[in-house]
Design a protein around this motif. Structure first.
Motif, PDB file in Angstrom:
ATOM      1  N   PHE A 195      70.999  24.137  10.680  1.00  0.00           N
ATOM      2  CA  PHE A 195      70.622  24.388  12.075  1.00  0.00           C
ATOM      3  C   PHE A 195      71.008  23.196  12.919  1.00  0.00           C
ATOM      4  N   LYS A 196      71.628  23.502  14.063  1.00  0.00           N
ATOM      5  CA  LYS A 196      72.153  22.447  14.931  1.00  0.00           C
ATOM      6  C   LYS A 196      71.477  22.524  16.301  1.00  0.00           C
ATOM      7  N   ALA A 197      71.295  21.354  16.889  1.00  0.00           N
ATOM      8  CA  ALA A 197      70.670  21.306  18.212  1.00  0.00           C
ATOM      9  C   ALA A 197      71.502  22.044  19.247  1.00  0.00           C
ATOM     10  N   SER A 198      72.788  22.267  18.932  1.00  0.00           N
ATOM     11  CA  SER A 198      73.678  22.948  19.878  1.00  0.00           C
ATOM     12  C   SER A 198      73.751  24.460  19.647  1.00  0.00           C
ATOM     13  N   ASP A 199      73.082  24.977  18.611  1.00  0.00           N
ATOM     14  CA  ASP A 199      73.107  26.428  18.363  1.00  0.00           C
ATOM     15  C   ASP A 199      72.562  27.181  19.574  1.00  0.00           C
ATOM     16  N   SER A 200      73.280  28.223  19.988  1.00  0.00           N
ATOM     17  CA  SER A 200      72.826  28.959  21.175  1.00  0.00           C
ATOM     18  C   SER A 200      71.449  29.582  20.944  1.00  0.00           C
ATOM     19  N   GLY A 201      71.181  29.961  19.708  1.00  0.00           N
ATOM     20  CA  GLY A 201      69.890  30.578  19.411  1.00  0.00           C
ATOM     21  C   GLY A 201      68.753  29.571  19.303  1.00  0.00           C
ATOM     22  N   TYR A 202      69.138  28.306  19.307  1.00  0.00           N
ATOM     23  CA  TYR A 202      68.149  27.221  19.262  1.00  0.00           C
ATOM     24  C   TYR A 202      67.807  26.763  20.674  1.00  0.00           C
ATOM     25  N   THR A 203      68.816  26.794  21.547  1.00  0.00           N
ATOM     26  CA  THR A 203      68.631  26.294  22.915  1.00  0.00           C
ATOM     27  C   THR A 203      68.290  27.409  23.901  1.00  0.00           C
ATOM     28  N   ALA A 204      68.286  28.662  23.451  1.00  0.00           N
ATOM     29  CA  ALA A 204      68.107  29.795  24.373  1.00  0.00           C
ATOM     30  C   ALA A 204      66.833  29.671  25.199  1.00  0.00           C
ATOM     31  N   ASN A 205      66.937  30.077  26.454  1.00  0.00           N
ATOM     32  CA  ASN A 205      65.746  30.183  27.298  1.00  0.00           C
ATOM     33  C   ASN A 205      65.382  31.657  27.412  1.00  0.00           C
ATOM     34  N   ILE A 206      64.321  32.050  26.741  1.00  0.00           N
ATOM     35  CA  ILE A 206      63.983  33.477  26.647  1.00  0.00           C
ATOM     36  C   ILE A 206      63.381  34.033  27.927  1.00  0.00           C
ATOM     37  N   TYR A 207      63.157  33.147  28.916  1.00  0.00           N
ATOM     38  CA  TYR A 207      62.551  33.609  30.171  1.00  0.00           C
ATOM     39  C   TYR A 207      63.557  33.703  31.304  1.00  0.00           C
ATOM     40  N   ASN A 208      64.785  33.244  31.046  1.00  0.00           N
ATOM     41  CA  ASN A 208      65.743  33.135  32.138  1.00  0.00           C
ATOM     42  C   ASN A 208      67.020  33.906  31.829  1.00  0.00           C
ATOM     43  N   ASN A 209      67.188  35.060  32.460  1.00  0.00           N
ATOM     44  CA  ASN A 209      68.417  35.832  32.308  1.00  0.00           C
ATOM     45  C   ASN A 209      68.748  36.052  30.832  1.00  0.00           C
ATOM     46  N   PHE A 210      67.754  36.437  30.078  1.00  0.00           N
ATOM     47  CA  PHE A 210      67.870  36.531  28.618  1.00  0.00           C
ATOM     48  C   PHE A 210      68.323  37.940  28.251  1.00  0.00           C
ATOM     49  N   LYS A 211      69.614  38.066  27.863  1.00  0.00           N
ATOM     50  CA  LYS A 211      70.185  39.409  27.663  1.00  0.00           C
ATOM     51  C   LYS A 211      70.770  39.618  26.269  1.00  0.00           C
ATOM     52  N   SER A 212      71.006  38.523  25.554  1.00  0.00           N
ATOM     53  CA  SER A 212      71.525  38.651  24.197  1.00  0.00           C
ATOM     54  C   SER A 212      71.070  37.431  23.412  1.00  0.00           C
ATOM     55  N   TYR A 213      71.157  37.534  22.105  1.00  0.00           N
ATOM     56  CA  TYR A 213      70.631  36.444  21.291  1.00  0.00           C
ATOM     57  C   TYR A 213      71.331  36.412  19.938  1.00  0.00           C
ATOM     58  N   THR A 214      71.720  35.226  19.495  1.00  0.00           N
ATOM     59  CA  THR A 214      72.289  35.039  18.159  1.00  0.00           C
ATOM     60  C   THR A 214      71.328  34.193  17.335  1.00  0.00           C
ATOM     61  N   VAL A 215      70.850  34.734  16.229  1.00  0.00           N
ATOM     62  CA  VAL A 215      69.916  34.008  15.368  1.00  0.00           C
ATOM     63  C   VAL A 215      70.656  32.829  14.726  1.00  0.00           C
ATOM     64  N   PRO A 216      70.100  31.618  14.770  1.00  0.00           N
ATOM     65  CA  PRO A 216      70.769  30.457  14.162  1.00  0.00           C
ATOM     66  C   PRO A 216      70.958  30.612  12.639  1.00  0.00           C
ATOM     67  N   GLY A 217      71.884  29.816  12.123  1.00  0.00           N
ATOM     68  CA  GLY A 217      72.139  29.809  10.683  1.00  0.00           C
ATOM     69  C   GLY A 217      73.416  30.560  10.360  1.00  0.00           C
ATOM     70  N   PRO A 218      73.719  30.670   9.052  1.00  0.00           N
ATOM     71  CA  PRO A 218      74.965  31.327   8.614  1.00  0.00           C
ATOM     72  C   PRO A 218      74.892  32.826   8.809  1.00  0.00           C
ATOM     73  N   SER A 219      76.016  33.511   8.554  1.00  0.00           N
ATOM     74  CA  SER A 219      75.977  34.968   8.604  1.00  0.00           C
ATOM     75  C   SER A 219      75.195  35.494   7.402  1.00  0.00           C
ATOM     76  N   VAL A 220      74.716  36.713   7.539  1.00  0.00           N
ATOM     77  CA  VAL A 220      73.902  37.334   6.498  1.00  0.00           C
ATOM     78  C   VAL A 220      74.811  37.795   5.361  1.00  0.00           C
ATOM     79  N   PHE A 221      74.438  37.468   4.130  1.00  0.00           N
ATOM     80  CA  PHE A 221      75.191  37.924   2.959  1.00  0.00           C
ATOM     81  C   PHE A 221      74.830  39.376   2.654  1.00  0.00           C
ATOM     82  N   THR A 222      75.847  40.199   2.448  1.00  0.00           N
ATOM     83  CA  THR A 222      75.598  41.557   1.973  1.00  0.00           C
ATOM     84  C   THR A 222      76.459  41.795   0.735  1.00  0.00           C
ATOM     85  N   CYS A 223      75.977  42.632  -0.157  1.00  0.00           N
ATOM     86  CA  CYS A 223      76.676  42.879  -1.424  1.00  0.00           C
ATOM     87  C   CYS A 223      77.988  43.642  -1.209  1.00  0.00           C
TER      88      CYS A 223
END
Ligand SMILES: *[C@@H]1O[C@H](CO)[C@@H](O)[C@H](O)[C@H]1NC(C)=O
Ligand SMILES: [Cu+2]
Length: 223
Positions: A195-223
């Motif tokens: 997790f990085k301080a620059s991750d968009s999902g870490y710095t997001a402001n959920i109260y201001n023009n909040f229309k999309s969101y990327t969860v921090p961390g790697p992509s999800v592994f699927t089989c």
């Protein structure tokens, strides 16, 4: 000014009483599990959150570096595991599940490579974000991973207070996966480091023009 100091002491009091937080204490899979801190490592910080991105306690929380007194729950690959918290989550933010394969779940310190199994982000409808704030969260153990011991980690990243540091609420369960196959999960990350301080999902402001969101961390592994 007097009113300022009254407000300041009110805030200090409020943060003192709200220090303890929702804690993920149980895991269940079918008829297995359910006991409080039976298969989940107990934290020693009442879930006063981990906030430092370089902190090793991001792995399994403060007090969770090993699990000598924690049992390891047998789980079949492909089955569902549900975490339970003492009270429902009440700070907005995403939930993620990670796993790391280890020689022995009791002694594993979480320094091994982690892969992400699931994210639960917000849903957006009519310009409003809706977060899943619950007592229970479920994850399916991938059906193709190798049998053996794993730490199964739940992470709730509270981003309710833009401007303040996001807060990590974490628990690790000890599981022994049976069945499965031999697929090596990827990508893997180290914790801390994922997790990085620059991750968009870490710095997001959920109260201001909040229309999309990327969860921090790697992509999800699927089989
Ligand atoms: C849901 O969480 C509660 C604790 O709040 C726990 O007692 C219960 O077993 C959990 N349910 C499942 C299916 O894990
Ligand atoms: Cu809080």
């Amino acid at each position: 000014m007097k009113s300022t100091s009254v407000i300041a002491s009110a805030i200090a009091l409020l943060s003192a009483v709200t220090e303890g937080h929702y804690m993920f204490q149980t895991v269940k899979s079918g008829s297995q599990g359910g006991g409080v801190y039976q298969f989940v490592r107990k934290n020693t910080n009442h879930n006063s959150p981990v906030v430092d991105l370089g902190d090793k306690d991001l792995r399994c929380n403060v007090g969770g570096t090993s699990g000598a007194s924690t049992e390891t729950m047998p789980v079949a690959a492909g089955s569902t595991v549900t975490f339970g918290a003492d009270t429902a989550v009440y700070h907005q933010g995403p939930i993620s599940f990670y796993m790391t394969q280890v020689p022995d779940a009791k002694t594993a310190d979480g320094s091994t490579p982690w892969f992400k199994v699931k994210d639960i982000g917000p849903t957006f409808a009519g310009g409003q974000a809706k977060w899943d704030m619950s007592k229970n969260y479920s994850v399916k153990i991938p059906s193709c991973i190798a049998p053996g011991d794993y730490l199964l980690r739940i992470q709730q990243l509270a981003i309710h207070n833009p401007g303040g540091k996001p807060q990590f609420y974490i628990s690790c369960a000890q599981i022994k996966v049976s069945g499965g196959a031999s697929t090596l999960p990827k990508p893997t990350v180290s914790i801390p480091g994922a997790f990085k301080a620059s991750d968009s999902g870490y710095t997001a402001n959920i109260y201001n023009n909040f229309k999309s969101y990327t969860v921090p961390g790697p992509s999800v592994f699927t089989c």
